[in-house]
Design a protein around this motif. Structure first.
Motif, short mmCIF file in Angstrom:
data_model
loop_
_atom_site.label_atom_id
_atom_site.label_comp_id
_atom_site.label_asym_id
_atom_site.label_seq_id
_atom_site.Cartn_x
_atom_site.Cartn_y
_atom_site.Cartn_z
N GLU A 90 64.22 49.78 -4.89
CA GLU A 90 64.95 48.28 -5.72
C GLU A 90 65.49 46.99 -4.55
OE1 GLU A 90 68.55 50.18 -7.08
OE2 GLU A 90 67.36 51.40 -8.62
N GLU A 91 64.60 47.55 -3.76
CA GLU A 91 65.62 46.57 -2.65
C GLU A 91 64.16 46.53 -1.00
OE1 GLU A 91 68.63 45.38 0.82
OE2 GLU A 91 69.18 47.18 -0.13
N ARG B 261 67.51 51.95 -11.06
CA ARG B 261 68.21 50.44 -11.95
C ARG B 261 66.25 49.57 -12.09
NH1 ARG B 261 72.27 47.80 -8.50
NH2 ARG B 261 70.64 47.81 -6.71
N ILE B 262 65.93 50.59 -13.30
CA ILE B 262 64.48 50.31 -13.44
C ILE B 262 64.18 48.08 -13.04
CG2 ILE B 262 62.41 50.35 -14.75
CD1 ILE B 262 63.90 53.06 -15.26
N GLN B 263 65.06 48.09 -14.07
CA GLN B 263 64.86 46.78 -13.84
C GLN B 263 64.75 45.99 -12.61
OE1 GLN B 263 64.07 44.97 -17.53
NE2 GLN B 263 63.43 43.54 -16.20
N VAL B 264 65.91 46.49 -11.91
CA VAL B 264 66.04 45.95 -10.24
C VAL B 264 64.30 45.94 -9.91
CG1 VAL B 264 66.99 45.56 -8.15
CG2 VAL B 264 68.12 45.67 -10.50
N GLU C 281 61.96 42.70 -7.87
CA GLU C 281 61.43 43.82 -6.70
C GLU C 281 59.45 43.27 -7.33
OE1 GLU C 281 63.67 43.69 -3.26
OE2 GLU C 281 63.34 42.38 -4.35
N ALA C 282 58.75 44.42 -7.75
CA ALA C 282 57.75 44.12 -7.74
C ALA C 282 57.13 42.72 -8.04
CB ALA C 282 57.15 44.96 -9.29
N TYR C 283 57.88 41.71 -8.51
CA TYR C 283 57.54 40.73 -8.82
C TYR C 283 57.30 39.70 -7.82
CZ TYR C 283 56.90 36.07 -11.83
OH TYR C 283 56.08 34.51 -12.14
N ARG C 284 58.69 39.71 -7.13
CA ARG C 284 58.51 39.16 -6.06
C ARG C 284 57.45 39.23 -5.16
NH1 ARG C 284 60.37 39.86 -0.76
NH2 ARG C 284 61.69 42.08 -1.19
#
Length: 253
Positions: free
Chosen positions: A127-128, A150-153, A157-160
């Motif tokens: 998540e971070e 928090r799967i969406q978070v 992060e994967a996209y970032r």
């Protein structure tokens, strides 16, 4: 009250706070780290090996060009080493896991297998991610994302951290919906896996959580929508073995 203390999620069939889930998941994987491959064998009846081969075939790390890859929740190195075998000498993999016990197993295996010079092990949270934007050509997470509070978070992060043109691939179990197979799989999951886990490792509770966590994970179409919401394009999923597992794919375009 902090957000993690006030928000709730699932730990198997139990409702817990976000912060409590992470601690409980950590405890599960501390207990099973030394038998992680055996755990996957029990959970998938050995099929995880073929599923991971399909995952690597979809990733297609290049044989000649540099390729920097991130494998998340892959502390034991099982997926990372397959990527290094499939890629060329300029392929490198960073293995990130929140669990130090899992990373310890992976580092030992890397040293024994001769992979240490092309991989790095990082203790961190999905998540971070402790990496700069647009750092990696590829991102994989195998049987790990359902354990993230928090799967969406984690998806954001994967996209970032992916470069433009980078690919996200997620291998994960799913609730089986195929008639007949669903009943057989439930019977195996709840009546065989925890007792067998207890017999092999002395503790069946981690296996009970892992079985329950599959039933709480979003259905493939719902998870695909979550991947799109994180910004990924050309999102798809590939069903494996009657839907027992799926490989989810998305591109950062």
């Amino acid at each position: 009250m902090s957000q993690q203390a006030s928000e709730t999620t699932h730990f198997g069939f139990t409702t817990v706070s976000l912060g409590e889930k992470q601690a409980k998941v950590d405890d599960v994987f501390h207990k099973v780290a030394s038998r992680y491959d055996l755990m996957n064998d029990l959970m998938s009846a050995g099929l995880h090996r073929a599923w991971k081969a399909t995952l690597i075939a979809m990733l297609r790390p290049p044989k000649t060009a540099p390729f920097r890859h991130l494998d998340v929740a892959g502390g034991t190195g099982d997926v990372a080493f397959r990527i290094l075998d499939a890629g060329g000498p300029a392929t490198s993999v960073t293995i990130l896991d929140i669990n130090a016990s899992m990373l310890g197993v992976g580092e030992e295996r890397a040293a024994k297998g001769g992979y240490s010079d092309r991989c790095a092990f990082v203790e961190g949270n999905a998540e971070e991610l402790p990496f700069e934007d647009r750092s990696f050509d590829g991102y994989t997470i195998a049987f790990g994302i359902r354990n993230v509070p928090r799967i969406q978070v984690a998806l954001h992060e994967a996209y970032r951290v992916l470069k433009r043109g980078g690919r996200f691939l997620c291998l994960e179990f799913a609730p089986v919906e195929m008639p007949v197979l669903d009943r057989l799989y439930d019977a195996y999951s709840f009546n065989v896996i925890p007792p067998l886990g207890a017999l092999v490792t002395g503790d069946g509770e981690p296996y009970r959580y892992l079985v329950e966590s599959i039933r709480q994970f979003p259905r493939p179409n719902a998870f695909s929508e979550m991947i799109r919401e994180a910004g990924f394009a050309r999102v798809s999923h590939r069903s494996l073995t009657g839907g027992i597992a799926n490989i989810h794919s998305g591109w950062k375009l």
